[in-house]
Design a protein around this motif. Structure first.
Motif, PDB file in Angstrom:
ATOM      1  N   UNK A   1     -55.051  14.290  45.534  1.00  0.00           N
ATOM      2  CA  UNK A   1     -54.049  15.436  45.308  1.00  0.00           C
ATOM      3  C   UNK A   1     -53.611  16.088  46.462  1.00  0.00           C
ATOM      4  N   UNK A   2     -54.810  16.247  47.411  1.00  0.00           N
ATOM      5  CA  UNK A   2     -54.351  17.220  48.791  1.00  0.00           C
ATOM      6  C   UNK A   2     -54.055  16.494  49.839  1.00  0.00           C
ATOM      7  N   UNK A   3     -54.284  15.123  49.753  1.00  0.00           N
ATOM      8  CA  UNK A   3     -53.893  14.482  50.990  1.00  0.00           C
ATOM      9  C   UNK A   3     -52.957  13.450  50.606  1.00  0.00           C
ATOM     10  N   UNK A   4     -52.281  12.508  51.567  1.00  0.00           N
ATOM     11  CA  UNK A   4     -51.375  11.727  51.262  1.00  0.00           C
ATOM     12  C   UNK A   4     -51.762  10.314  50.583  1.00  0.00           C
ATOM     13  N   UNK A   5     -53.081  10.335  50.269  1.00  0.00           N
ATOM     14  CA  UNK A   5     -53.426   9.062  49.473  1.00  0.00           C
ATOM     15  C   UNK A   5     -52.868   8.827  48.180  1.00  0.00           C
ATOM     16  N   UNK A   6     -52.051   9.664  47.612  1.00  0.00           N
ATOM     17  CA  UNK A   6     -51.233   9.657  46.396  1.00  0.00           C
ATOM     18  C   UNK A   6     -49.937   8.968  46.720  1.00  0.00           C
ATOM     19  N   UNK A   7     -49.698   8.674  48.084  1.00  0.00           N
ATOM     20  CA  UNK A   7     -48.597   7.898  48.590  1.00  0.00           C
ATOM     21  C   UNK A   7     -48.749   6.569  48.659  1.00  0.00           C
ATOM     22  N   UNK A   8     -50.197   6.178  48.946  1.00  0.00           N
ATOM     23  CA  UNK A   8     -50.445   4.922  49.280  1.00  0.00           C
ATOM     24  C   UNK A   8     -50.423   3.824  48.323  1.00  0.00           C
ATOM     25  N   UNK A   9     -50.010   2.874  48.523  1.00  0.00           N
ATOM     26  CA  UNK A   9     -49.583   1.749  47.665  1.00  0.00           C
ATOM     27  C   UNK A   9     -49.885   0.383  48.295  1.00  0.00           C
ATOM     28  N   UNK A  10     -50.004  -0.703  47.578  1.00  0.00           N
ATOM     29  CA  UNK A  10     -50.426  -2.118  48.500  1.00  0.00           C
ATOM     30  C   UNK A  10     -49.114  -2.265  49.321  1.00  0.00           C
ATOM     31  N   UNK A  11     -49.398  -2.335  50.618  1.00  0.00           N
ATOM     32  CA  UNK A  11     -48.519  -2.766  51.617  1.00  0.00           C
ATOM     33  C   UNK A  11     -48.416  -1.730  52.701  1.00  0.00           C
ATOM     34  N   UNK A  12     -48.846  -0.343  52.183  1.00  0.00           N
ATOM     35  CA  UNK A  12     -48.945   0.790  53.020  1.00  0.00           C
ATOM     36  C   UNK A  12     -49.909   0.738  54.199  1.00  0.00           C
ATOM     37  N   UNK A  13     -49.308   1.012  55.097  1.00  0.00           N
ATOM     38  CA  UNK A  13     -49.954   0.759  56.622  1.00  0.00           C
ATOM     39  C   UNK A  13     -50.776   2.242  57.008  1.00  0.00           C
ATOM     40  N   UNK A  14     -52.256   2.268  57.200  1.00  0.00           N
ATOM     41  CA  UNK A  14     -52.659   3.466  57.530  1.00  0.00           C
ATOM     42  C   UNK A  14     -53.390   3.444  58.873  1.00  0.00           C
ATOM     43  N   UNK A  15     -53.804   4.495  59.418  1.00  0.00           N
ATOM     44  CA  UNK A  15     -54.455   4.528  60.659  1.00  0.00           C
ATOM     45  C   UNK A  15     -56.088   4.539  60.158  1.00  0.00           C
TER      46      UNK A  15
ATOM     47  N   UNK B   1     -58.518   3.862  66.051  1.00  0.00           N
ATOM     48  CA  UNK B   1     -58.975   2.369  66.470  1.00  0.00           C
ATOM     49  C   UNK B   1     -57.782   1.357  66.117  1.00  0.00           C
ATOM     50  N   UNK B   2     -57.338   1.359  65.044  1.00  0.00           N
ATOM     51  CA  UNK B   2     -56.170   0.117  64.656  1.00  0.00           C
ATOM     52  C   UNK B   2     -55.606   0.577  63.262  1.00  0.00           C
ATOM     53  N   UNK B   3     -54.865  -0.019  62.808  1.00  0.00           N
ATOM     54  CA  UNK B   3     -54.211   0.301  61.478  1.00  0.00           C
ATOM     55  C   UNK B   3     -54.889  -0.697  60.429  1.00  0.00           C
ATOM     56  N   UNK B   4     -54.716  -0.450  59.238  1.00  0.00           N
ATOM     57  CA  UNK B   4     -55.238  -1.317  58.186  1.00  0.00           C
ATOM     58  C   UNK B   4     -54.038  -1.317  57.134  1.00  0.00           C
ATOM     59  N   UNK B   5     -53.944  -2.301  56.129  1.00  0.00           N
ATOM     60  CA  UNK B   5     -52.957  -2.406  55.039  1.00  0.00           C
ATOM     61  C   UNK B   5     -53.559  -2.319  54.035  1.00  0.00           C
ATOM     62  N   UNK B   6     -53.099  -1.469  52.999  1.00  0.00           N
ATOM     63  CA  UNK B   6     -53.695  -1.287  51.681  1.00  0.00           C
ATOM     64  C   UNK B   6     -53.320  -2.696  51.003  1.00  0.00           C
TER      65      UNK B   6
END
Length: 201
Positions: free
Chosen positions: A168-182, A104-109
């Motif tokens: 551990x098994x998803x890329x959530x371990x790479x998400x930090x403030x400023x990361x753009x997600x779907x 639908x859109x992106x969001x930012x952590x």
């Protein structure tokens, strides 16, 4: 159609632009089980496999200009870790929720809080892009293709809690403030909202 239960993470190994299209080559350990024309969710975005190299465990998908503008694929680089899920099987359990693979859109952590055994992730999105998209506490949402339950929900903001396994098994371990997600909002909620808006007219 997908469930939001991530199978693996794939890694981008090459990016090639052709006109307004981008061809992404990724590697994943089950590549030898894939097939040309197969649909697979990449960070929640449904893409079609257009080339396959089973010997190298690599495959290629193509994203058009609209997809690049609407999703976080424009942030992908060689080495980017991507959540992937093959289409759900009709005889399987729906362990997550109904995910269409239509971002639908992106969001930012905006914040990540370590809660001593789990993590709370906070995200902001633009609520003016479509007033029919919203979150509710205990409702479902797909973030980078991962089926999650909303904890806090306000206009333009929500949070989710992540257990160690998902971390551990998803890329959530790479998400930090400023990361753009779907993000893909709950399709049932979108239909209910559309029906209610028609009724109010």
């Amino acid at each position: 159609m997908f469930t939001g239960i991530i199978e693996k993470t794939a890694r981008v190994v090459a990016i090639r632009q052709e006109g307004t299209n981008f061809h992404f080559t990724l590697t994943v350990d089950f590549a030898d089980e894939l097939a040309i024309d197969q649909s697979m969710a990449h960070d929640g975005c449904c893409l079609t496999i257009v080339h396959l190299d089973k010997a190298l465990k690599q495959y290629t998908v193509t994203a058009m200009d609209e997809t690049m503008l609407k999703t976080n694929l424009s942030t992908w680089k060689v080495g980017t870790e991507v959540n992937v899920e093959r289409a759900m099987m009709m005889n399987g359990r729906l362990d997550g929720h109904i995910v269409q693979g239509h971002v639908d859109q992106t969001a930012t952590c905006t914040k990540v809080v370590d809660e001593n055994g789990s993590w709370r992730y906070y995200f902001e999105y633009d609520p003016t892009k479509n007033e029919e998209f919203f979150t509710v506490p205990k409702g479902s949402i797909s973030i980078n293709g991962t089926s999650l339950t909303v904890v806090d929900a306000e206009e333009g903001m929500f949070s989710v809690a992540i257990i160690p396994y998902t971390h551990e098994i998803t890329n959530f371990h790479n998400i930090v403030p400023g990361t753009v997600v779907n993000i893909e909002f709950d399709v049932i909620g979108k239909y209910v909202q559309r029906l209610m808006s028609m009724y109010r007219k």
